[in-house]
Motif scaffolding. Structure first.
Motif, short mmCIF file in Angstrom:
data_model
loop_
_atom_site.label_atom_id
_atom_site.label_comp_id
_atom_site.label_asym_id
_atom_site.label_seq_id
_atom_site.Cartn_x
_atom_site.Cartn_y
_atom_site.Cartn_z
N THR A 122 0.82 -1.20 0.00
CA THR A 122 0.00 0.00 0.00
C THR A 122 0.86 1.26 0.00
N MET A 123 0.29 2.34 -0.56
CA MET A 123 1.03 3.61 -0.63
C MET A 123 0.68 4.49 0.56
N TYR A 124 1.71 5.19 1.07
CA TYR A 124 1.48 6.08 2.19
C TYR A 124 2.22 7.38 1.93
N GLY A 125 1.91 8.37 2.77
CA GLY A 125 2.78 9.55 2.82
C GLY A 125 2.30 10.76 2.05
N ALA A 126 2.79 11.92 2.48
CA ALA A 126 2.45 13.20 1.88
C ALA A 126 3.48 13.58 0.81
N GLY A 127 3.14 14.59 0.04
CA GLY A 127 4.08 15.10 -0.96
C GLY A 127 3.61 14.84 -2.38
N PHE A 128 2.43 14.23 -2.51
CA PHE A 128 1.94 13.79 -3.83
C PHE A 128 0.83 14.71 -4.33
N ARG A 129 0.56 15.77 -3.56
CA ARG A 129 -0.51 16.72 -3.90
C ARG A 129 -1.84 15.96 -4.01
N ALA A 169 -3.94 15.44 -1.26
CA ALA A 169 -4.86 15.90 -0.20
C ALA A 169 -5.01 14.90 0.94
N SER A 170 -5.89 15.29 1.87
CA SER A 170 -5.90 14.65 3.19
C SER A 170 -6.37 13.20 3.17
N PRO A 223 -2.59 18.98 4.26
CA PRO A 223 -3.27 20.00 3.45
C PRO A 223 -3.10 19.77 1.95
N PHE A 224 -4.09 20.27 1.19
CA PHE A 224 -4.03 20.14 -0.28
C PHE A 224 -3.17 21.24 -0.88
N ALA A 241 1.93 24.60 -0.90
CA ALA A 241 2.81 25.33 0.00
C ALA A 241 2.68 24.80 1.42
N LEU A 242 1.43 24.55 1.84
CA LEU A 242 1.21 24.05 3.19
C LEU A 242 1.65 22.58 3.31
N GLU A 243 1.46 21.80 2.24
CA GLU A 243 1.86 20.40 2.30
C GLU A 243 3.38 20.29 2.48
N ASP A 244 4.12 21.16 1.80
CA ASP A 244 5.57 21.14 1.94
C ASP A 244 6.00 21.46 3.36
N LEU A 245 5.24 22.34 4.00
CA LEU A 245 5.54 22.69 5.39
C LEU A 245 5.19 21.53 6.33
#
Lengths: 370, 337
Positions: free
Chosen positions: B127-134, B136-137, B309-310, B313-317
């Motif tokens: 399964t895929m996980y994690g942020a950075g892919f634009r 969203a939540s 966040p979607f 800029a916020l996702e990178d933070l």
């Protein structure tokens, strides 16, 4: 400008795309002779001394100790006193501006090939494309074709060289049959047949030395000469702490002290070397192959050894090179070799003379081939 | 060794294990097709191209395209495992696991225990996980702490392509259910990966850097950030040990405690939300077992307790990055006594 001579990061083996300067052994302003040890460089196997390719006053050190740069990057410059400081600075700036960092980081060069020999997968690394009798490099227990990183390029000048992955090792098939030396000897012969090599100069290290010696004795028509580096098979004693530890230890912390037995200076074993051994042992069948070889070659914790008449009957030129501080196979084993075999013992050297004393070993092999 | 991407490494492990063992089958949404694919077989090889080439090689009996019903095909995988196959199910985003918690938590994880050790469940859920892919939540969470919580499950979080191939082969050969986490922004990252099959044992941490001042423990994608931070800090005279536990269940407590005791200063990096995540778990483990060796409070670097966040800029933070890790290390170095 023409009097300015660059010293650049050497390429020791195919896997090397960058190197770390561990220590400078000369200071800026010192007079450097060609061939003088000037720095230590970390590689994928052991930290090695780098001999200056040029001579003259060392005018500027560009890469300080602790820094890592790609192969070919400028480390320092030598230039006679007649060259002004501004000219040296301009040379360095010009070099750095024009150096292709991206291309250098990409590596390149020849890569190992994998072929089927008698339905078994066999990997080897070919370097050089000269005529005449080729050279075959045969690694030791647990080694592979990439272990000749300090040697193969030097030997490949003007001749064809093949470094093999023996059965059970590197990228070759992990089937080692009954784990006896004969399986390895037959594998080398099968490789020579497959590549159409009628006769070759053999260079064998440790177990590879025993293989080269067996080939020289039993298949003299296929062997032009044999250089044995710390060869197995000449005495009963072998360091089973090394053999068992090599097979059993899976973590770098535990494996490192085992690998340090290989060299006279334990600090030269690099983390990369420890990691590469662990990665090799994770391959399907690798540990089983090493275990079979241990049980086949060293039953009861001793080597079987060659019969005396086999050594006495050698008809091809053989030389042996041994480190005086070899902790795996004692250099005293050389005593059983007949007088016809030239024996060189290197001081302050362990079980890896071809890495620890690469330039001396290369010179000895080249002289023997000539 | 040849350079291979994370995607190629996963593909190679699946192919080699399917060649090695006829009982290995793979299933999932679109694994022979792909998002927006033109419709023909193996057009894309799954939504991310990970399973490309497997359907033509092994056929439709071993490469099963499923409907968009996670509850059905994860249950199907658990049953298939209990009755003799070794299924590898691809559940596109770990965020969707909620609809099949019963199949995983109450069935697959419990079979061995409830049947008195007479049943095994050799299934893998990739399964895929994690942020950075634009994305969203609802497509960006790091839910590995949830699965680590459940006895009977094993959880692997590879940090690069080499680790991924060896850990996936080990997952498939393991007789217990394994949840295998792939960070969605890492599929194109390349490292040297051997062509031959190999396995990396579970519960053996990888110490990727060895230092004297601070021990950084990081999971999955964060291991790479921790390595970068350690290399950068080394230049300013702070030497760090970096530990990649590789699997959160089983967890290599021995290496974590040993390396924590050696330096006495610990930073734990976890992309997951900060409550009840791997950072809190590892911090508690260290406090309970080697508090006396600590020279400073343990520092945790995690995502915030907020949905991903979607807004790019916020996702990178949101994602713990190299600067945050370096700042944490410098902070506890200052607090050392």
């Amino acid at each position: 400008m023409s009097d300015i001579r660059p010293i650049v990061m050497p390429k020791w083996g195919l896997a090397m795309i960058e190197g770390t300067v561990v220590e400078w052994q000369v200071e800026e302003g010192a007079e450097v002779a060609a061939g003088q040890d000037i720095m230590e460089i970390e590689t994928s196997k052991i930290t090695n001394v780098f001999e200056s390719p040029v001579e003259g006053p060392l005018r500027k050190i560009v890469v300080a100790a602790g820094e890592t740069v790609p192969v070919g990057a400028l480390l320092a410059v030598c230039a006679p006193a007649s060259v002004g400081d501004d000219e040296v600075e301009a040379y360095v700036k010009d070099f750095l501006d024009n150096f292709d960092w991206d291309a250098a980081a990409g590596g390149g060069g020849p890569a190992p090939e994998t072929i089927e020999v008698g339905s078994k997968r066999m990997r080897f690394l070919k370097q050089g494309d000269g005529g005449g009798t080729p050279v075959i490099l045969i690694h030791g227990f647990g080694g592979d074709c990439l272990g000749w990183l300090f040697n193969q390029e030097a030997l490949a000048e003007g001749r064809t060289t093949y470094a093999l992955d023996l059965p059970g090792h590197g990228g070759s098939d992990k089937d080692v049959g009954a784990g006896k030396l004969g399986v390895m000897v037959q594998a080398v012969l099968a490789f020579m047949d497959d590549r159409g090599i009628a006769k070759a100069h053999l260079v064998g290290h440790s177990m590879g030395g025993a293989i080269a010696l067996a080939l020289a004795a039993e298949h003299a028509e296929r062997v032009a000469s044999a250089t044995l580096l710390a060869p197995a098979g000449l005495g009963r004693e072998i360091n089973m702490t090394f053999i068992n530890g090599f097979i059993e230890q899976k973590r770098s912390r535990k494996l490192r002290p085992i690998l340090e037995l290989l060299v006279a200076d334990p600090g030269t074993i690099t983390n990369d070397m420890v990691e590469e051994v662990i990665k090799f042992k994770r391959l399907d069948g690798a540990v089983e192959a090493l275990t079979k070889l241990r049980d086949g070659l060293f039953p009861g914790g001793e080597q079987e050894g060659f019969p005396a008449d086999l050594l006495a009957g050698l008809s091809v030129p053989v030389q042996a090179i041994w480190g005086e501080e070899d902790q795996i196979l004692p250099a005293a084993h050389a005593a059983v070799l007949p007088d016809s075999v030239k024996v060189s013992k290197l001081p302050a050297t362990g079980h890896l003379p071809h890495m620890e004393r690469a330039s001396e070993v290369n010179a000895a092999i080249l002289a023997f081939l000539a | 060794m040849p350079m291979k991407s994370f995607r190629q490494a996963i593909n190679e492990a699946l192919r080699q294990e399917m060649e090695r063992d006829q009982r290995v089958v793979i299933m999932g949404e679109d694994i022979a097709g792909g998002l927006g694919a033109p419709g023909e077989d193996d057009a894309w090889g799954g939504p991310l191209g990970v399973t490309k080439g497997l359907m033509p090689q092994f056929g439709r009996n071993r490469v099963l395209d499923t409907p968009i019903t996670e509850s059905a095909f994860i249950g199907c995988a658990a049953g298939a495992a209990a009755t003799g196959l070794r299924p590898v199910a691809e559940l596109m985003f770990v965020d969707f696991m909620g609809v099949c918690f019963d199949q995983i938590f109450n069935q697959a994880a419990k079979f061995r225990y409830m049947f008195g050790g007479r049943a095994v469940t050799p299934m893998v859920v990739r399964t895929m996980y994690g942020a950075g892919f634009r994305a969203a939540s609802q497509h960006s969470q790091c839910l590995y702490p949830v699965f680590t919580h459940i006895p009977g499950l094993k959880v692997a979080i590879p940090s690069n392509a080499y680790e991924a191939k060896g850990l996936l082969a080990q997952s498939i050969r393991d007789d217990d259910p394994v949840i295998f986490f792939e960070h969605k922004v890492m599929y194109d990252d390349e490292v040297d990966v051997p062509d031959e099959p190999y396995t990396i044992p579970f519960g053996e941490a990888n110490v990727t850097r060895e230092g004297d001042d601070v021990t950084i423990i990081a999971f999955g994608r964060m291991v790479n950030f921790a390595n970068q931070a350690a290399d950068s800090l080394a230049a300013s005279g702070i030497s760090c040990t970096v530990v990649d536990p590789r699997t959160t269940s089983p967890l290599d407590k021995e290496t974590i405690l040993e390396t924590a005791s050696e330096t006495g200063r610990v930073v734990v990096i976890d992309e997951a939300h900060p409550r009840c995540n791997m950072a809190t778990d590892v911090s508690a483990l260290i406090c309970e077992n080697c508090f006396g060796d600590l020279k400073a409070p343990i520092k945790q670097v995690t995502g915030p307790h907020a949905p991903v966040p979607f807004s790019p800029a916020l996702e990178d933070l949101y994602v713990p990055g190299v600067p945050k890790i370096e700042a944490a290390v410098r902070e506890i170095m200052g607090k050392g006594h």
